[in-house]
Design an enzyme around this catalytic site. Structure first.
Site, PDB file in Angstrom:
ATOM      1  N   GLY B  53       0.822  -1.202   0.000  1.00 57.33           N
ATOM      2  CA  GLY B  53       0.000   0.000   0.000  1.00 57.33           C
ATOM      3  C   GLY B  53       0.856   1.251   0.000  1.00 57.33           C
ATOM      4  N   SER B  54       0.344   2.317  -0.599  1.00 55.36           N
ATOM      5  CA  SER B  54       1.038   3.601  -0.529  1.00 55.36           C
ATOM      6  C   SER B  54       0.819   4.215   0.854  1.00 55.36           C
ATOM      7  CB  SER B  54       0.531   4.534  -1.623  1.00 55.36           C
ATOM      8  OG  SER B  54       0.905   4.039  -2.887  1.00 55.36           O
ATOM      9  N   GLY B  55       1.518   5.307   1.113  1.00 58.35           N
ATOM     10  CA  GLY B  55       1.404   5.973   2.409  1.00 58.35           C
ATOM     11  C   GLY B  55       2.574   5.670   3.329  1.00 58.35           C
ATOM     12  N   HIS B  56       3.510   4.817   2.847  1.00 61.48           N
ATOM     13  CA  HIS B  56       4.686   4.468   3.649  1.00 61.48           C
ATOM     14  C   HIS B  56       5.967   5.044   3.032  1.00 61.48           C
ATOM     15  CE1 HIS B  56       1.917   1.811   5.617  1.00 61.48           C
ATOM     16  NE2 HIS B  56       1.747   1.081   4.531  1.00 61.48           N
ATOM     17  N   LYS B 104       5.703  -7.734   2.476  1.00 60.98           N
ATOM     18  CA  LYS B 104       5.433  -7.480   3.900  1.00 60.98           C
ATOM     19  C   LYS B 104       4.221  -8.324   4.314  1.00 60.98           C
ATOM     20  CE  LYS B 104       4.965  -2.925   3.917  1.00 60.98           C
ATOM     21  NZ  LYS B 104       4.807  -2.750   2.452  1.00 60.98           N
ATOM     22  N   HIS B 218      -0.133   0.906   9.722  1.00 61.39           N
ATOM     23  CA  HIS B 218      -1.428   1.421   9.257  1.00 61.39           C
ATOM     24  C   HIS B 218      -2.248   1.911  10.443  1.00 61.39           C
ATOM     25  CE1 HIS B 218      -0.136  -1.982   6.689  1.00 61.39           C
ATOM     26  NE2 HIS B 218      -0.355  -1.115   5.732  1.00 61.39           N
TER      27      HIS B 218
END
Lengths: 331, 331
Positions: B53-56, B104, B218
């Protein structure tokens, strides 16, 4: 206030302790608050020293190393370093070719660096001072007479650092630093306020749907407050504001810094970069080099600044020269 | 919600557009959401692909380049990429020596990478999958069966990337990646919650004086909530929690990552690093290499994670090998 600190009183010492432990290639004088290269130059070179209040990391400590600064002097958070500290730095790193002091235009910094320059001259060290004043938002501000010094500091330190590394003379290094500053303009927008540890609360109140347009890196007021708008509108306004103050024309090239103020995710900074690039392209201006990330921060403030430096072949060549610091590295 | 975006629906595409404009040394396939090296290897090499997922950010796109990943697949914010996307990445970067997928441990990622692996095998591409599950906080979590994959991803991608670059065989590269994961443990503390653009509000409620101990990237719940304490106490607890789960003993060396979760100033991360280093020194454990900064973030979350990888001469030598990505560069 939620912060990863031991106490507001020890935050700078504690951070320097961690910085010293993490970076053995740097000599960190914790009592005197000077960060310098651990390895002295093999032959005399012009020494570049900068400094300012802490809370803008990686500026300036993160820019100490081959190809950039010789030393940095961190003050307390949002507080100028003191003249003795700068003198200690000059004594530590000068090698007979003189010292260039790079000073962001804030009243305390200007005064203290001026005193330090006088003390250094008394000790026989030749000194040139270069003022960085790139922020087009306001003419005077809370802590500034004239324009504030912000993102252009990165370009000045990188390009002057490269020239110093090549063995250029003191006046040449000072001249290119002044030329980079004159070729640079910045403008910033804040979405939130920063919280200084010793204050314990945000530096200003900003309603949930408002932004500060033209904010300073200490949260100094900008031009106005307004409602949050989409990134493309904000980016276009920031570009247009800078261009209105700059001599850039179609066909020109720039070095562009899309800089996070500390609390904005990288994902958003890339959204902004895309919009900045598109707006400049509409005006016929090409970004020849770029940086996207947190370089001149305001603690945990959300928001961004844009800095545009008009580039020519000489500046680009110096920009591309190798640099090895904790925050900027290429070969 | 205050974010520098055009809309929650377009944030990933807009960020990829900016990323592509900023980094011409990378090939960004915006419709298919694949970031790959623009220059193909001169001879066949094992291709490393990761994603999530993006956001990391900078994970994973910021780790694509010589010495590290060959391609990254970003999903929507906090959402797994899809199998077709991973297959497109494998087709784009495989050069006949096989592909290692670095995954991950989150249920969606594991399932989608598994499907992608099957599709790639059908196309004649040899695949190995390496699971990263370093977070000691909880055994199962909101989106995970087993331990979550967090900061160790940086070590796995760097070290396996270095071995692949040298021309090692598929099973060797997969084996070292697994060995790095097995030698790594992480633990995180959140001071604030992240706000996902599509949600428009923080992912959880955390009172002004409380922290989440053992948080996921998250915002998944950790072990407990408690009052904020000084950085030295938090760092000591994080170190002790990791050591209780690790086979580290006095005399051992580690690679340490003090990682910001996105909203914490670098000044504070260095305070934490100093405390981590001191606590480990008390236990006789030496930090041989370190990273301090934002590497595996959770959007705008304030807080930090610590990752410790037990090091030996081989892993350190691969860690030191040259790398040239947007987020990690040395020579």
């Amino acid at each position: 206030m939620k912060k990863l600190i031991n106490s507001p009183e020890t935050v700078l010492t504690d951070a320097l302790t961690g910085f010293a432990a993490a970076h053995p290639e740097l000599a960190v004088d914790i009592p005197n608050r000077v960060i310098a290269r651990a390895v002295r130059p093999e032959r005399p070179k012009v020494a570049l020293i900068s400094g300012g209040g802490s809370g803008h990391e990686p500026l300036h400590a993160g820019f100490v190393g081959p190809g950039m600064l010789d030393a940095a002097c961190p003050g307390e958070v949002f507080t100028s370093p003191v003249p003795d500290q700068m003198l200690t730095a000059a004594q530590a790193v000068h090698s007979g070719a003189g010292v260039v002091l790079i000073v962001k235009n804030y009243t305390g910094d200007v005064m203290n660096f001026q005193l330090a320059a006088e003390l250094a001259v008394e000790e026989g060290i030749e000194v040139r001072t270069v003022l960085v004043n790139d922020d087009v938002a306001v003419e005077d501000s809370t802590w500034t007479a004239g324009r504030r010094g912000t993102g252009a500091t990165v370009m000045v330190e990188k390009i002057a650092g490269a020239l110093a590394e090549r063995g250029a003379a003191l006046d040449e290094v000072a001249a290119v630093a002044q030329r980079v500053n004159a070729a640079s303009r910045s403008f910033a927008i804040a979405l939130t306020a920063a919280t200084v540890p010793a204050a314990g609360k945000p530096g200003f109140d900003l309603p949930e749907d408002e932004i500060e347009v033209g904010v300073g890196i200490h949260g100094e007021p900008g031009r106005r407050r307004e409602r949050l708008r989409p990134a493309n509108e904000l980016a276009a306004e920031v570009v247009d504001t800078i261009l209105a103050d700059h001599d850039l024309a179609a066909g020109d090239e720039v070095i562009a810094l899309v800089n996070g103020l500390g609390g904005t995710p990288l994902l958003e900074l890339y959204v902004v970069y895309g919009e900045v690039q598109a707006r400049l392209a509409e005006r016929g201006i090409r970004i020849a080099r770029n940086l996207v990330g947190n370089y001149v921060t305001s603690l945990d403030m959300a928001g961004f600044s844009l800095t545009l430096t008009k580039a020519d072949a000489e500046l680009l060549e110096l920009w591309d020269a190798p640099v090895a610091t904790t925050a900027l590295t290429w070969s």
